[in-house]
Design a protein around this motif. Structure first.
Motif, PDB file in Angstrom:
ATOM      1  N   ARG A  55       0.844  -1.205   0.000  1.00 57.66           N
ATOM      2  CA  ARG A  55       0.000   0.000   0.000  1.00 57.66           C
ATOM      3  C   ARG A  55       0.873   1.248   0.000  1.00 57.66           C
ATOM      4  O   ARG A  55       1.997   1.240   0.440  1.00 57.66           O
ATOM      5  N   ARG A  56       0.286   2.319  -0.495  1.00 59.39           N
ATOM      6  CA  ARG A  56       0.944   3.631  -0.463  1.00 59.39           C
ATOM      7  C   ARG A  56       0.709   4.257   0.912  1.00 59.39           C
ATOM      8  O   ARG A  56      -0.082   3.748   1.708  1.00 59.39           O
ATOM      9  N   GLN A  57       1.366   5.363   1.167  1.00 57.68           N
ATOM     10  CA  GLN A  57       1.208   6.034   2.461  1.00 57.68           C
ATOM     11  C   GLN A  57      -0.226   6.467   2.715  1.00 57.68           C
ATOM     12  O   GLN A  57      -0.664   6.517   3.858  1.00 57.68           O
ATOM     13  N   ASN A  58      -0.984   6.743   1.653  1.00 58.65           N
ATOM     14  CA  ASN A  58      -2.364   7.177   1.827  1.00 58.65           C
ATOM     15  C   ASN A  58      -3.332   5.998   2.009  1.00 58.65           C
ATOM     16  O   ASN A  58      -4.522   6.189   2.135  1.00 58.65           O
ATOM     17  N   GLY A  59      -2.805   4.758   1.983  1.00 59.94           N
ATOM     18  CA  GLY A  59      -3.638   3.576   2.205  1.00 59.94           C
ATOM     19  C   GLY A  59      -4.111   2.889   0.937  1.00 59.94           C
ATOM     20  O   GLY A  59      -4.630   1.782   0.987  1.00 59.94           O
ATOM     21  N   VAL A  63      -0.129  -0.621  -6.882  1.00 58.56           N
ATOM     22  CA  VAL A  63      -0.016  -1.582  -7.984  1.00 58.56           C
ATOM     23  C   VAL A  63       1.318  -1.471  -8.708  1.00 58.56           C
ATOM     24  O   VAL A  63       1.759  -2.422  -9.343  1.00 58.56           O
ATOM     25  N   ASP A  64       1.994  -0.336  -8.590  1.00 55.60           N
ATOM     26  CA  ASP A  64       3.303  -0.196  -9.214  1.00 55.60           C
ATOM     27  C   ASP A  64       4.362  -1.053  -8.515  1.00 55.60           C
ATOM     28  O   ASP A  64       5.410  -1.322  -9.085  1.00 55.60           O
ATOM     29  N   ALA A  65       4.086  -1.503  -7.304  1.00 49.74           N
ATOM     30  CA  ALA A  65       5.018  -2.347  -6.565  1.00 49.74           C
ATOM     31  C   ALA A  65       4.792  -3.837  -6.834  1.00 49.74           C
ATOM     32  O   ALA A  65       5.578  -4.672  -6.380  1.00 49.74           O
ATOM     33  N   LEU A  77      -5.147  -8.956   0.120  1.00 49.81           N
ATOM     34  CA  LEU A  77      -4.268 -10.124   0.009  1.00 49.81           C
ATOM     35  C   LEU A  77      -3.609 -10.143  -1.362  1.00 49.81           C
ATOM     36  O   LEU A  77      -4.199  -9.732  -2.355  1.00 49.81           O
ATOM     37  N   LEU A  78      -2.392 -10.642  -1.398  1.00 46.24           N
ATOM     38  CA  LEU A  78      -1.625 -10.701  -2.637  1.00 46.24           C
ATOM     39  C   LEU A  78      -1.551 -12.156  -3.102  1.00 46.24           C
ATOM     40  O   LEU A  78      -1.203 -13.048  -2.328  1.00 46.24           O
ATOM     41  N   TYR A  79      -1.901 -12.379  -4.361  1.00 48.49           N
ATOM     42  CA  TYR A  79      -1.864 -13.719  -4.952  1.00 48.49           C
ATOM     43  C   TYR A  79      -1.056 -13.690  -6.235  1.00 48.49           C
ATOM     44  O   TYR A  79      -1.091 -12.711  -6.981  1.00 48.49           O
ATOM     45  N   ARG A  80      -0.316 -14.771  -6.466  1.00 49.71           N
ATOM     46  CA  ARG A  80       0.495 -14.918  -7.677  1.00 49.71           C
ATOM     47  C   ARG A  80      -0.120 -16.015  -8.532  1.00 49.71           C
ATOM     48  O   ARG A  80      -0.441 -17.092  -8.037  1.00 49.71           O
TER      49      ARG A  80
END
Length: 94
Positions: A55-59, A63-65, A77-80
């Motif tokens: 997440r960004r600082q603003n919550g 998606v760029d990460a 949640l993050l899924y691959r």
């Protein structure tokens, strides 16, 4: 005076899993909800749990990460995506 053009991040809608069905066992809890070890989408693609979405600082979700093949399942949640080898592939290495 020159200025930098505004940054255009990737649209979050391309990285959200919708209507994913849990498969496998629970690997824990996040936001008072079960974390399935994997999920399947409406097209039969399987995704494996990879962690908590950045997440960004603003919550907002960052998606760029995300790495190639990573997607977000709300609430965060993050899924691959699981890339399956063709059935003949394993026979090459026996």
């Amino acid at each position: 005076m020159p200025f930098a053009p505004p940054q255009r991040g990737r649209s979050i809608e391309y990285f959200i899993l919708h209507d994913a069905k849990p498969t496998g066992q629970s690997v824990g809890l996040y936001a008072n909800r079960e974390i399935p070890e994997s999920v399947v989408d409406d097209f039969g693609r399987r995704y494996v749990f990879a962690g908590i979405a950045p997440r960004r600082q603003n919550g907002d979700f960052d998606v760029d990460a995300l790495r190639s093949g990573e997607f977000i399942l709300k609430p965060g949640l993050l899924y691959r995506i699981e890339r399956r080898q063709p059935s003949w592939f394993g026979s090459l290495f026996r």
